[in-house]
Design an enzyme around this catalytic site. Sequence first.
Site, PDB file in Angstrom:
ATOM      1  N   SER A   1      -9.439   1.980   2.990  1.00  0.00           N
ATOM      2  CA  SER A   1      -8.596   2.763   2.118  1.00  0.00           C
ATOM      3  C   SER A   1      -7.583   1.890   1.393  1.00  0.00           C
ATOM      4  O   SER A   1      -6.905   2.357   0.485  1.00  0.00           O
ATOM      5  CB  SER A   1      -7.858   3.827   2.944  1.00  0.00           C
TER       6      SER A   1
ATOM      7  N   LYS B   1       0.841  -1.203   0.000  1.00  0.00           N
ATOM      8  CA  LYS B   1       0.000   0.000   0.000  1.00  0.00           C
ATOM      9  C   LYS B   1       0.874   1.250   0.000  1.00  0.00           C
ATOM     10  O   LYS B   1       1.923   1.290   0.642  1.00  0.00           O
ATOM     11  CB  LYS B   1      -0.918  -0.022   1.218  1.00  0.00           C
TER      12      LYS B   1
ATOM     13  N   SER C   1      -9.579  -0.741   7.197  1.00  0.00           N
ATOM     14  CA  SER C   1      -9.022  -0.716   5.849  1.00  0.00           C
ATOM     15  C   SER C   1      -8.190  -1.903   5.426  1.00  0.00           C
ATOM     16  O   SER C   1      -7.686  -1.922   4.302  1.00  0.00           O
ATOM     17  CB  SER C   1      -8.230   0.578   5.656  1.00  0.00           C
TER      18      SER C   1
END
Length: 515
Positions: A181, A105, A205
């Site tokens: 997210s 990420k 998330s």
Amino acid sequence: MSKHWIATLVAGLILGLNTTAGQANDEWLELSVPDIMAMFDSGQLSSETLTRFYLQRISEIDQQSGINAITTINPDALDDARQADEQRRTGGTSGALHGIPVLIKDNVDVAGLATTAGSLALKNNIAQTDAFLVQQLRAAGAIILAKTNMAEWAFSPNVTVSSAAGITRNPYNLQHTPAGSSGGTGAGVSANFAVAGIGTDTGNSIRGPSSHNGLVGIRSTMGLVSRMGIVPLYLRNDIAGPMARTVTDAAIMLQAIADIDDTDPASVHRPDVLPTDYVNALDADSLRGARIGVMGYYRRQGSIDAEILGLFDQAVEDMRSLGAIIIEDFSIPDFELLIQNNWCNTFEIDVNHYLSTQTQAFATHSLTEVIESGLYLPGIADSLQGMQAGAQSSADCPDLFNHARNNTFRAAVLDAMRTYSVDAIVYPTWSFPPRRIGDNSSPAGDNSQHIAPHTGLPAITVPMGFAGPGLPAGISLIGHLFSEAKLIGFAYSYEQATQHRRTPVLPDSKAAQSD
């Protein structure tokens, strides 16, 4: 020239015109870590060839389909894969992930790559060193393949959209969200752009995108995995963790990154001895005799989609058939009071501290400078300013194990678990299917924000089927502190019996977005 265009061009240059990746077929999809390791060992496959295969899939599918999961290709990925192959040829391997390509990420530092947290304000924030967990992944032999899109500054649990890279779509249906997210990692791993990935979870998330994308996601006990080298949202709640297509791969990933980091204050809360052999927890009979409490709060009529409720009820019955002792209507006294007013706004403190550790060549070193830059989505301007205006001090917001309200909440959950003698609590990860992109009014259904983020307890989500127009849904298990091995066993037992994961059928082009 867009960042995505550059990433695609780099991937194409790396692959060259005569790549062997094109010789692979659909049998290469859904390969797990043990599958790949067996093929490496037998000489059927090399890390270089596998890395080329994933790079080619990204180049041919990610942007063309509109999934838009990948933001930056690691230009060293193929060289790293070749080195892994050479090391294997000379009789050695680094660890359980030797030669395995993974996604990271874009709020996690990877040396030499930009860490943007989805914001153009950080587009030149080139990491000088790896985050601690990336160091652990490399030590286990993983190949850092690429970075993934995220909700800008990790603000949204519902959508994955950023000024740095645009919007990410659900690979099962491009009209729907992959949640937020960590939706880039979720969509990328689900679409078979790598073997597994890393997300971060402040309230949802890891687990939300895993549920929406047919994956297994683990939010571990606070203190088990280092948070250092990660752009924070609320550091006191932030955790990084694995997102994978199977419980086995998630367990292997967690085993690689679960280690003491003396620079992370949360590490002091770990007991001296931990059951960290998560791979040995992969026992298909783990649910036999386990006491599982069904969280009635998330099962109430009117607060859950009927189709999701049906999937959940069937999942509970499946666990019962596997030998679990099901405790119906498990409840936590005063739960609705306990879940109120738990968030503590440490964003400015945490972001300023992270930015202060970055190279002086990077000009932005405070939230004030970020706001003044204007380099972010217009839709989050109010959130950024509100975060600053409502900033709380570290004295008002100590960590989860030193804050009275968090301690009270955790004690209530653990007391209820002891009262009912349950090993884990179970509930739908989300109460509604993934929303259509652009829909901000229909029920969201995020059940992840309550227990784990504010108590520090571990949670795992695993696929429980499909709802709506072919969209995945997940079931979550929460356990006692540092009970990850037990939760992994339960999830594995359920997964092996039900096998709900299936490969998304990816469209050929962006035209499918409007079908």
